[in-house]
Design a protein around this motif. Structure first.
Motif, PDB file in Angstrom:
ATOM      1  N   LEU A 175       0.843  -1.196   0.000  1.00 26.38           N
ATOM      2  CA  LEU A 175       0.000   0.000   0.000  1.00 26.38           C
ATOM      3  C   LEU A 175       0.881   1.250   0.000  1.00 26.38           C
ATOM      4  CD1 LEU A 175      -2.623  -1.069   2.705  1.00 26.38           C
ATOM      5  CD2 LEU A 175      -2.834  -1.236   0.218  1.00 26.38           C
ATOM      6  N   SER A 176       0.313   2.367  -0.394  1.00 30.03           N
ATOM      7  CA  SER A 176       1.080   3.618  -0.406  1.00 30.03           C
ATOM      8  C   SER A 176       1.045   4.314   0.948  1.00 30.03           C
ATOM      9  CB  SER A 176       0.533   4.550  -1.489  1.00 30.03           C
ATOM     10  OG  SER A 176      -0.824   4.851  -1.221  1.00 30.03           O
ATOM     11  N   PHE A 177       0.427   3.663   1.947  1.00 29.08           N
ATOM     12  CA  PHE A 177       0.355   4.201   3.302  1.00 29.08           C
ATOM     13  C   PHE A 177       0.497   3.035   4.283  1.00 29.08           C
ATOM     14  CE2 PHE A 177      -3.814   3.254   1.676  1.00 29.08           C
ATOM     15  CZ  PHE A 177      -4.402   2.511   2.684  1.00 29.08           C
ATOM     16  N   LEU A 178       0.820   3.344   5.541  1.00 25.45           N
ATOM     17  CA  LEU A 178       0.959   2.295   6.538  1.00 25.45           C
ATOM     18  C   LEU A 178      -0.418   1.824   7.001  1.00 25.45           C
ATOM     19  CD1 LEU A 178       3.844   3.577   8.840  1.00 25.45           C
ATOM     20  CD2 LEU A 178       3.911   1.728   7.168  1.00 25.45           C
ATOM     21  N   ALA A 179      -0.606   0.531   6.976  1.00 27.33           N
ATOM     22  CA  ALA A 179      -1.858  -0.060   7.466  1.00 27.33           C
ATOM     23  C   ALA A 179      -1.514  -1.413   8.075  1.00 27.33           C
ATOM     24  CB  ALA A 179      -2.859  -0.220   6.337  1.00 27.33           C
ATOM     25  N   TYR A 180      -2.214  -1.753   9.145  1.00 23.65           N
ATOM     26  CA  TYR A 180      -1.970  -3.002   9.855  1.00 23.65           C
ATOM     27  C   TYR A 180      -3.252  -3.818   9.940  1.00 23.65           C
ATOM     28  CZ  TYR A 180       2.490  -1.061  11.323  1.00 23.65           C
ATOM     29  OH  TYR A 180       3.751  -0.533  11.342  1.00 23.65           O
ATOM     30  N   ARG A 181      -3.064  -5.136   9.996  1.00 23.16           N
ATOM     31  CA  ARG A 181      -4.168  -6.081  10.139  1.00 23.16           C
ATOM     32  C   ARG A 181      -3.976  -6.843  11.444  1.00 23.16           C
ATOM     33  NH1 ARG A 181      -4.624  -8.830   5.138  1.00 23.16           N
ATOM     34  NH2 ARG A 181      -2.419  -8.656   5.297  1.00 23.16           N
ATOM     35  N   ARG A 182      -5.031  -6.928  12.236  1.00 20.81           N
ATOM     36  CA  ARG A 182      -4.966  -7.668  13.503  1.00 20.81           C
ATOM     37  C   ARG A 182      -4.869  -9.156  13.192  1.00 20.81           C
ATOM     38  NH1 ARG A 182      -8.482  -6.728  18.806  1.00 20.81           N
ATOM     39  NH2 ARG A 182      -8.328  -4.655  17.945  1.00 20.81           N
TER      40      ARG A 182
END
Length: 80
Positions: free
Chosen positions: A40-47
């Motif tokens: 992705l072009s941004f930081l994202a997290y999945r639990r």
């Protein structure tokens, strides 16, 4: 992988599907493990895991057990 530690208070005794018996009201530590979603072009997290630490009720031992739980179940238990 990142882990966030939270402290939550249950006002009433509660039960969890992963554990036999009723857990007493009180304050508990919860760890939330998340992994980075790549590409992705941004930081994202999945639990990926939610773990609650429960006191072990074994005679002559002051230890805890780590129990993996569904976060929706914890939210529902706090509302009971």
């Amino acid at each position: 992988m990142r882990t966030t530690r939270e402290t939550v208070t249950f006002d009433h005794p509660f039960s969890l599907m992963a554990v036999d018996g009723l857990q007493p009201a009180g304050t508990y530590t919860i760890d939330i493990d998340e992994e980075l979603i790549e590409g992705l072009s941004f930081l994202a997290y999945r639990r990926v895991a939610t773990i609650i630490y429960l006191p072990s009720h074994q005679e002559h031992q002051a230890s805890v057990q780590a129990v993996r739980v569904d976060p929706r179940e914890l939210t529902a238990a706090r509302k009971e």
